[in-house]
Motif scaffolding. Structure first.
Motif, PDB file in Angstrom:
ATOM      1  N   SER A  48       5.973 -34.029  30.310  1.00 53.36           N
ATOM      2  CA  SER A  48       5.900 -34.016  28.853  1.00 53.36           C
ATOM      3  C   SER A  48       6.144 -35.389  28.246  1.00 53.36           C
ATOM      4  N   ARG A  49       6.797 -36.263  28.974  1.00 48.42           N
ATOM      5  CA  ARG A  49       7.041 -37.605  28.477  1.00 48.42           C
ATOM      6  C   ARG A  49       5.745 -38.398  28.342  1.00 48.42           C
ATOM      7  N   ASN A  50       4.741 -38.076  29.136  1.00 49.97           N
ATOM      8  CA  ASN A  50       3.474 -38.804  29.118  1.00 49.97           C
ATOM      9  C   ASN A  50       2.447 -38.204  28.161  1.00 49.97           C
ATOM     10  N   ILE A  51       2.736 -37.061  27.577  1.00 53.21           N
ATOM     11  CA  ILE A  51       1.811 -36.435  26.639  1.00 53.21           C
ATOM     12  C   ILE A  51       2.064 -37.019  25.250  1.00 53.21           C
ATOM     13  N   PRO A  52       1.043 -37.559  24.600  1.00 58.82           N
ATOM     14  CA  PRO A  52       1.270 -38.166  23.274  1.00 58.82           C
ATOM     15  C   PRO A  52       1.521 -37.091  22.211  1.00 58.82           C
ATOM     16  N   SER A  53       2.267 -37.462  21.200  1.00 60.92           N
ATOM     17  CA  SER A  53       2.553 -36.560  20.100  1.00 60.92           C
ATOM     18  C   SER A  53       1.338 -36.433  19.199  1.00 60.92           C
ATOM     19  N   LYS A  54       1.191 -35.277  18.580  1.00 59.56           N
ATOM     20  CA  LYS A  54       0.058 -35.118  17.669  1.00 59.56           C
ATOM     21  C   LYS A  54       0.303 -35.858  16.357  1.00 59.56           C
ATOM     22  N   TYR A  55       1.527 -36.305  16.118  1.00 55.45           N
ATOM     23  CA  TYR A  55       1.841 -37.025  14.896  1.00 55.45           C
ATOM     24  C   TYR A  55       1.700 -38.532  15.066  1.00 55.45           C
ATOM     25  N   ASP A  56       1.348 -39.017  16.259  1.00 55.37           N
ATOM     26  CA  ASP A  56       1.208 -40.446  16.481  1.00 55.37           C
ATOM     27  C   ASP A  56      -0.057 -41.017  15.847  1.00 55.37           C
ATOM     28  N   LYS A  57      -1.102 -40.224  15.761  1.00 57.82           N
ATOM     29  CA  LYS A  57      -2.347 -40.736  15.198  1.00 57.82           C
ATOM     30  C   LYS A  57      -2.324 -40.608  13.667  1.00 57.82           C
TER      31      LYS A  57
END
Length: 71
Positions: A48-57
């Motif tokens: 899960s640490r490598n999955i980007p957040s949906k709020y980053d974009k």
């Protein structure tokens, strides 16, 4: 497939198998169960640490701004 993904996958699989094995025994060893759950959670955390957040974009807006040329 890079080595980090392999480590994550192996730790999730081995941790799950250990936890299920410890639960299936009549006289289960709590240390095996704790070790299996810890290894499982370690693998899930690393994944899960490598999955980007949906709020980053940046947010996309449905409203388009008017150009000065169109006015």
């Amino acid at each position: 497939m890079n080595i980090s993904r392999v480590i994550n996958t192996i730790s999730i699989i081995v941790g799950g198998v250990l936890a299920l094995y410890a639960q299936s025994q009549a006289d289960s060893n709590p240390y095996v169960l704790i070790g299996g759950v810890s290894l499982l959670m370690f693998g899930i955390y690393r994944t899960s640490r490598n999955i980007p957040s949906k709020y980053d974009k940046p947010e996309e807006s449905f409203v388009k701004t008017e150009n000065e040329h169109e006015v």
